[in-house]
Structure formats: C-alpha cells, structure tokens
Design an enzyme around this catalytic site. Structure first.
Site, mmCIF file in Angstrom:
data_model
loop_
_atom_site.group_PDB
_atom_site.id
_atom_site.type_symbol
_atom_site.label_atom_id
_atom_site.label_comp_id
_atom_site.label_asym_id
_atom_site.label_seq_id
_atom_site.Cartn_x
_atom_site.Cartn_y
_atom_site.Cartn_z
ATOM 1 N N ARG A 13 23.640 25.622 43.472
ATOM 2 C CA ARG A 13 24.662 24.494 44.338
ATOM 3 C C ARG A 13 23.847 23.555 45.161
ATOM 4 N NH1 ARG A 13 25.739 21.921 48.940
ATOM 5 N NH2 ARG A 13 25.546 24.179 49.930
ATOM 6 N N ASP A 14 23.546 23.942 46.473
ATOM 7 C CA ASP A 14 22.635 23.252 47.077
ATOM 8 C C ASP A 14 21.453 22.546 46.679
ATOM 9 O OD1 ASP A 14 21.075 22.418 49.325
ATOM 10 O OD2 ASP A 14 21.819 23.937 50.741
ATOM 11 N N HIS A 207 22.436 29.440 57.633
ATOM 12 C CA HIS A 207 21.966 28.690 56.755
ATOM 13 C C HIS A 207 20.805 27.780 57.029
ATOM 14 C CE1 HIS A 207 22.599 26.212 52.589
ATOM 15 N NE2 HIS A 207 21.745 25.403 53.653
ATOM 16 N N HIS A 209 16.964 25.743 57.300
ATOM 17 C CA HIS A 209 16.107 24.751 56.264
ATOM 18 C C HIS A 209 14.671 25.020 56.913
ATOM 19 C CE1 HIS A 209 19.223 21.888 54.131
ATOM 20 N NE2 HIS A 209 19.331 23.121 54.011
ATOM 21 N N CYS A 240 14.388 18.094 51.335
ATOM 22 C CA CYS A 240 15.261 17.462 52.529
ATOM 23 C C CYS A 240 15.054 16.095 52.143
ATOM 24 C CB CYS A 240 14.766 18.095 53.854
ATOM 25 S SG CYS A 240 15.403 17.335 55.065
ATOM 26 N N ASN A 249 15.813 23.909 51.757
ATOM 27 C CA ASN A 249 16.292 25.281 51.975
ATOM 28 C C ASN A 249 15.284 26.350 52.120
ATOM 29 O OD1 ASN A 249 19.224 24.947 51.660
ATOM 30 N ND2 ASN A 249 18.554 24.163 49.700
HETATM 31 ZN ZN ZN Z 1 20.798 23.614 52.616
#
Ligand code: ZN
Length: 309
Positions: A13-14, A207, A209, A240, A249
């Site tokens: 997803r991300d 979550h 990064h 990013c 991530n």
């Molecule tokens: Zn993320």
C-alpha cells in the site's frame, strides 16, 4: 513461542502508492504470497481511492480478496473517506486504517477539513462498519504526529487531543505516524507515553519513516514505552517525496533483524523475508530497494528461532 511484536507490512500500500510505476496485479499477488510465506501476520495491501488519482491502486478489491485467501493474517486497507471505506468493507478487508492528520495545515490542504472535523468522518465510517461488517476493525493513523512540512511544529497537545477524540469516537486503535520523517526518539517516547496515558490499550502502531536515518531508533524508542505493533515496508519501498534518494518507510528486513538480534520474537523468517525482495524487484524493475541487512547479509553465527503463531 508466540511473537512478541507485530510487524505490519505496508509495502503493497504505502510503498506501491508512492512509486510512479504501477505493479501489475499478478506481480503484486506473487509478492504478497511471498510476504505471507515469511511469517508476516499483518499486511496493508491497498488504498481504496479513485483510480484516476492513484492508478497503482485500481486493483484494490482484487488484491484484498486474494490476500484474504492466505490464512492466519490480518488484511488491512487504507481508506481516506466513507466511499473508500464502503468499498474496502465490501471487499472483505479485516481492518481499515484511516489517516487523520494532526497538523491543521496538512489536513486543510489534503482533505479541506480540520483534524477535529475528520473525527466526524471517522464516526460515519464506524457506523458504516457496524452496518456492513461488524467484525471489521478500524484503526486511525494520526499522520504528521511528529511534525509537518507545511506547518512545521505540530504541538503535542494537538496530537494527544486528537487521539483522545478518535478513541472516544470508537476506533479500535490509534497509531502515530511520522509521515514526514521529522521524529526523534525522545519525542517518540514522550508522545507515545502521553497518548497511552490518555487512551490506554487503544494505543496502536508506530509508523516511522527513515528520511533522516532515525527510523529504527524511533521504533526502538516506541518499543521501550510499550508499543508492540510496527509498520514497515519491504526494501523501504515508498521513497519520501521531500527527500529524493532517501528511503521513506522503515525497512522491514532491518526492523526484523533488529528485534530478532535483541531476542524479541517477530515470527518472521529473515531468510524468507529477504527472498520476498525477488518478486518485488521483478514486479517493479529498476525501482531502488533499500536495506542495510539485505546488503550486508546476516552475521556469522546469527541463529533465528522462528516462532509460529
Ligand atoms: Zn509511510
């Protein structure tokens, strides 16, 4: 022995929604099967957003339905609003995650609503869940919880107040996201402790990064104050946009290595996890993959006792 932490893989997803290329559906399914085979027990597989906005996610329902055929894991989908939630619930997702920004500026720019107005949307989604799929779980992910590229500092009081409002609205858990890679370990420790003091067991995932290299340090800080669910992405997929060339991530391989090396069981087999990079690379040729552990290999004498949940 049961796993002591839950690694929630968000790559499909991300990761996939952050890269330009669209991974063909068949390749996604092969990759998801490999992730499942490594022992991961939670996965975010898709976003339910209009295909014209995110063509990478046009096959969301099909991907959810496939992931549901693999036993013993929680299949999650991100939904930005009621419409997405309805589609995800109808597809059968076990759990929905709703991003709610703690930054007023970010929230207004993205959804033209204040963070507290978003709580109303969350209430509507909870009502929809009760009607369509009462066993589905709903998580709110507080984005920009540690800082915002538009607003800069996000006051901790704003994050705590928002988390409390979301918990009171009835979500199952509230996670904190370092969307912009601005968090540091002291801040992570403080904010998770404050949120836990407010909402107790509804405190959810970290979550983090890795934009500034602090992803693992921030996960460890969260672990130290009781967080047991961690989002991460295989190969750090999901660059990013604010720091080209930097991994976004936290890298799942490095996160699993850190915990296993510490003797904290994840239930994930590192060799199989690293092997899951092959179907990812095949489905997204040329896309950079990150990870120090895959580059260096496992250290000599490293023995992993894999727990099966
Ligand atoms: Zn993320």
């Amino acid at each position: 022995m049961l796993p002591e932490v839950l690694i929630s893989e968000v790559g499909p997803r991300d990761g996939l929604q952050s890269v330009k290329a669209t991974m063909p559906t068949a390749a996604k399914l092969r990759w998801i099967a490999a992730l499942h085979g490594s022992g991961l027990r939670e996965i975010e597989v898709a976003s339910f957003v209009p295909a014209r906005l995110l063509p990478q996610m046009a096959d969301a329902a099909e991907v959810v339905q496939y992931a549901l055929t693999l036993p013993g894991w929680t299949v999650m989908a991100l939904v930005p609003n009621r419409k997405g939630a309805e589609a995800a619930l109808r597809a059968g997702a076990h759990k929905l995650t709703l991003p709610v920004s703690a930054s007023e500026a970010h929230s207004l720019a993205n959804v033209r609503k204040t963070p507290l107005d978003m709580v109303e949307e969350v209430r509507a989604i909870l009502a929809l869940r009760d009607e369509l799929a009462p066993t589905a779980k709903i998580e709110a992910g507080v984005s920009t919880a540690f800082g915002c590229t538009l607003q800069g500092v996000v006051p901790e009081d704003d994050v705590v107040r928002l988390a409390a409002a979301l918990a009171a609205a009835g979500v199952d858990d509230v996670g904190l996201s370092d969307t912009t890679g601005m968090a540091n370990p002291a801040q992570v420790r403080r904010l998770f402790q404050r949120v836990r003091a407010e909402i107790g067991d509804k405190t959810g995932a970290a979550h983090m990064h890795n934009t500034r290299g602090l992803g693992l340090a921030n996960c460890l800080a969260a672990y130290d104050v009781g967080v047991r669910t961690f989002d991460s992405s295989l190969g750090g997929l999901g660059g990013c946009p604010y720091a080209p060339g930097a991994s976004g991530n936290v890298v799942t391989e490095d996160l699993v290595f850190m915990f296993e090396a510490m003797g904290v069981r994840t239930g994930v087999d590192l060799q199989k996890l690293m092997a899951a990079r092959a179907p990812l690379a095949e489905g997204l040729p040329g896309e950079p993959l990150y990870g120090m552990t895959p580059d260096a290999g496992l250290p000599k004498g490293f023995a992993q006792e894999v727990a099966h949940a």
